[in-house]
Each structure stands twice: as structure tokens, then as C-alpha cells.
Design a protein around this motif. Structure first.
Motif, short mmCIF file in Angstrom:
data_model
loop_
_atom_site.label_atom_id
_atom_site.label_comp_id
_atom_site.label_asym_id
_atom_site.label_seq_id
_atom_site.Cartn_x
_atom_site.Cartn_y
_atom_site.Cartn_z
N GLU A 29 35.11 55.15 60.52
CA GLU A 29 35.56 56.55 60.49
C GLU A 29 37.03 56.63 60.11
O GLU A 29 37.45 57.52 59.37
N ARG A 30 37.82 55.70 60.63
CA ARG A 30 39.24 55.68 60.26
C ARG A 30 39.42 55.20 58.82
O ARG A 30 40.30 55.67 58.10
N ALA A 31 38.57 54.26 58.42
CA ALA A 31 38.65 53.75 57.04
C ALA A 31 38.28 54.83 56.04
O ALA A 31 38.75 54.81 54.89
N ALA A 32 37.47 55.80 56.46
CA ALA A 32 37.01 56.85 55.55
C ALA A 32 38.18 57.63 54.96
O ALA A 32 38.15 58.04 53.79
N VAL A 33 39.22 57.83 55.77
CA VAL A 33 40.39 58.56 55.30
C VAL A 33 41.05 57.81 54.15
O VAL A 33 41.44 58.40 53.13
N ARG A 34 41.17 56.50 54.30
CA ARG A 34 41.80 55.68 53.25
C ARG A 34 40.92 55.60 52.01
O ARG A 34 41.42 55.56 50.89
N VAL A 35 39.61 55.56 52.21
CA VAL A 35 38.69 55.54 51.06
C VAL A 35 38.85 56.82 50.25
O VAL A 35 38.96 56.79 49.01
N GLU A 36 38.89 57.95 50.94
CA GLU A 36 39.04 59.23 50.25
C GLU A 36 40.37 59.31 49.52
O GLU A 36 40.45 59.76 48.37
N ARG A 37 41.43 58.84 50.18
CA ARG A 37 42.75 58.86 49.57
C ARG A 37 42.80 57.95 48.35
O ARG A 37 43.38 58.28 47.31
N LEU A 38 42.14 56.80 48.47
CA LEU A 38 42.13 55.83 47.37
C LEU A 38 41.38 56.40 46.17
O LEU A 38 41.79 56.23 45.02
N GLU A 39 40.29 57.10 46.43
CA GLU A 39 39.49 57.68 45.35
C GLU A 39 40.26 58.78 44.61
O GLU A 39 40.10 58.97 43.40
N ILE A 40 41.12 59.48 45.34
CA ILE A 40 41.83 60.61 44.74
C ILE A 40 43.11 60.17 44.04
O ILE A 40 43.41 60.61 42.92
N PHE A 41 43.86 59.27 44.69
CA PHE A 41 45.22 58.98 44.22
C PHE A 41 45.38 57.64 43.51
O PHE A 41 46.49 57.29 43.13
N SER A 42 44.31 56.88 43.32
CA SER A 42 44.46 55.58 42.67
C SER A 42 44.95 55.75 41.25
O SER A 42 44.50 56.63 40.52
N GLY A 43 45.88 54.87 40.85
CA GLY A 43 46.31 54.83 39.47
C GLY A 43 45.27 54.11 38.63
O GLY A 43 44.33 53.51 39.15
N ASP A 44 45.44 54.14 37.33
CA ASP A 44 44.47 53.54 36.43
C ASP A 44 44.26 52.06 36.71
O ASP A 44 43.16 51.54 36.62
N ASP A 45 45.35 51.35 37.06
CA ASP A 45 45.24 49.91 37.30
C ASP A 45 44.46 49.60 38.56
O ASP A 45 43.94 48.51 38.73
N ASP A 46 44.39 50.57 39.47
CA ASP A 46 43.73 50.34 40.76
C ASP A 46 42.30 50.84 40.79
O ASP A 46 41.61 50.70 41.79
#
Length: 315
Positions: A29-46
Motif C-alpha cells: 500500500e505504501r509502495a503504491a504511492v511510489r508506483v503512481e509517482r514513478l508512472e507519472i513523473f518518470s523521464g524517458d530514460d527511466d
């Protein structure tokens, strides 16, 4: 975020393995926040690693939901896995196939055959994605055999018209991949024995293949004889030819003359009771081939039986 998320996913996985499901849920549940953030804000290299971590997150949520006895939620979480991540990562596709297979296997062991078939279908789909063309030594090729074999059995256990049709379709796919695999041949023959009117020539060909690949233990010989008994309904000649192949393998793998005697006597009984003239000449040829192959005199019982056939006497 990436390193923390990786650590969180490993921790959640260990919690699921150890059975501490509540703790695993809290971590995810805590990891879900980071997953959502990663999906939205990842740069092209990531993007690639972001998709991979997102896929691993939903795979763990799928596994957790299954262990929580929530199959509907497990299916929902499975659908959340990014398709791009699976399509572009053979290892991830392999891991997902393993996950779906394990769920299907557990459902099968619990007698939930409809659910098992559903998850095994998913396992087969992702397993096919994980295979490299021409890589016949991959563990995933062996897994494909296991998945398809269990899928056929899951369909058969449902015992409905639709499931029987699906079992036959999957069985044909299975045997196209593994035409000489012992477990596949036995499954195919067992299924065909339960069918009303299978193609007896194909049945004979598959049975002949089985005779050449199976280990000739007492139990396995009895299994072969049960298939020969079924073949008897269609063709005595095919029965005798199958027995001939079985007899010619006996000296190579076994010195049990009792089996040679017994099989030859069965051949005589089939031939002399069939009313088919050609079967006697065929059996005479079997006796000759057997004698030539052994390079020694037959036992007295077999020799007497051979003499009866040569004289054309019906015992």
C-alpha cells in the motif's frame, strides 16, 4: 524512489513467502504511492525500469490477493500489469507465466477446475511470450508442457460439452509441440479412449510411438495392453503389429521370458479368434522376426505357439 520501491517490493515478496500477508499488504500500500509517482513523473530514460517495477508491483498484488482467497481481486490486479512491460521483457513474461501457473496449480489441487483452467490459460499465454524462437532447451519449454498438460486435465474435470471441446483443442496443441513425450502420449491415448469414435489409425500410430519411448516395466506393459484392447475394437491387424513392436523391444530392455511368452500367446489368441486370414500370416512373420531378433531358440511355450500358427491350427 526507484531504490526504495525496489526494496519495498523485495520485502513484500518475502512477507508473502513467509505467510505474513497483512504486513505484505501494508508494504505494498505504501509502495503504491511510489508506483503512481514513478508512472507519472518518470523521464524517458527511466521508462523501462518504471514499467518493470510497476509490473512487479501488480504481480505481487496479484499473488497477495490470491493468498488472501480473493480470486476476483487477483484477476483485477493481473489486468493492471502494463502490457508494454511484458512484451518487451522476456524474463518478466517468464515470471508472470510462473505466477499464473502456480495459481492455476493451486486451484487445480483444490478441485477448482474452472478457475484452474482460467489461470492456466493465462500462464500459457505469457509462457509463449517468454520463449525465444529455436530455444528448445529453455526451462520455459518444459513449463509449456506442464502448463498445457494440466490445462487439458482441468478441462476434462469440468465434464461439460464446451470444456471437452477445449480439452481436445488444447490436447492437439500439446501433441503438436511434444509428439514423442511420454506424458503427452499417455494423456492423448487416455482422452481418445473415452471418445466415441476417434481416428483409429492415429490412435495406432500414437500407440506405436508410445511402445518405443516408454520404459518397459510390468505396470507400463499392462497400460499398453489396455490400449491394445481398445485398438482391438477397430483392427486386429493393428493390434498384432503393436504387439510385434512390443515383443521386439522386450529382449533389449528385459530378460523376462514370461512376458515374451504371454504377449505372443495374446497375439495368437487375437489372430485365431478374429476370422481374419491375413492375421495368421502376420503372426507367423512376428514369430520369425522374434526368432531372428533374439538370436536364440524361443522358449518351449512360445515355440509351441509358433508351431500351432505355422500349421494353421486353431487351438
Amino acid at each position: 524512489d526507484i531504490k526504495i520501491l525496489q526494496l519495498s517490493l523485495r520485502s513484500a515478496d518475502l512477507c508473502i513467502e513467509s505467510g505474513t500477508l497483512d504486513l505484505s499488504l501494508k508494504i505494498l500500500e505504501r509502495a503504491a504511492v511510489r508506483v503512481e509517482r514513478l508512472e507519472i513523473f518518470s523521464g524517458d530514460d527511466d521508462v523501462p525500469i518504471g514499467r518493470t517495477l510497476s509490473a512487479k508491483y501488480y504481480m505481487l498484488r496479484t499473488l497477495l490477493a490470491w493468498h488472501q482467497t480473493r480470486p476476483d481481486l487477483a484477476e483485477h490486479m493481473l489486468c493492471m500489469i502494463p502490457e508494454e512491460a511484458i512484451n518487451n521483457d522476456l524474463q518478466l513474461a517468464s515470471e508472470l507465466a510462473d505466477l499464473c501457473y502456480n495459481v492455476g496449480q493451486q486451484a487445480f489441487s483444490k478441485g477448482q477446475f474452472d478457475l484452474a483452467a482460467k489461470w492456466l490459460e493465462k500462464a500459457a499465454k505469457h509462457n509463449s511470450r517468454s520463449l525465444n524462437a529455436g530455444d528448445e532447451n529453455s526451462p520455459n519449454v518444459k513449463l509449456r508442457l506442464i502448463i498445457l498438460h494440466m490445462t487439458v486435465r482441468a478441462y476434462l474435470e469440468q465434464n461439460s460439452g464446451e470444456s471437452r471441446t477445449k480439452s481436445l483443442q488444447t490436447l492437439e496443441i500439446l501433441i503438436s509441440y511434444y509428439p514423442n513425450e511420454l506424458a503427452v502420449l499417455i494423456l492423448w491415448l487416455e482422452v481418445m479412449m473415452k471418445q466415441g469414435n476417434p481416428d483409429h489409425r492415429i490412435f495406432y500410430n500414437r500407440l506405436e510411438t508410445l511402445v518405443h519411448v516408454i520404459e518397459l516395466t510390468d505396470t507400463n506393459i499392462k497400460i499398453i495392453l489396455s490400449y491394445i484392447q481398445k485398438l482391438q475394437e477397430w483392427s486386429i491387424e493393428m493390434c498384432v503389429r503393436t504387439l510385434e513392436q512390443l515383443l521386439l523391444r522386450m529382449p533389449v530392455l528385459s530378460d523376462n521370458e514370461q512376458w515374451i511368452d504371454r504377449l505372443f500367446v495374446i497375439s495368437i489368441r487375437l489372430s485365431t479368434s478374429s476370422g481374419v486370414a491375413d492375421s495368421l500370416s502376420l503372426l507367423d512373420a512376428v514369430a520369425t522376426h522374434l526368432y531372428d531378433y533374439l538370436m536364440k531358440p524361443l522358449s518351449q511355450t512360445t515355440a509351441n505357439a509358433s508351431l500351432i500358427v505355422r500349421l494353421g491350427i486353431n487351438p
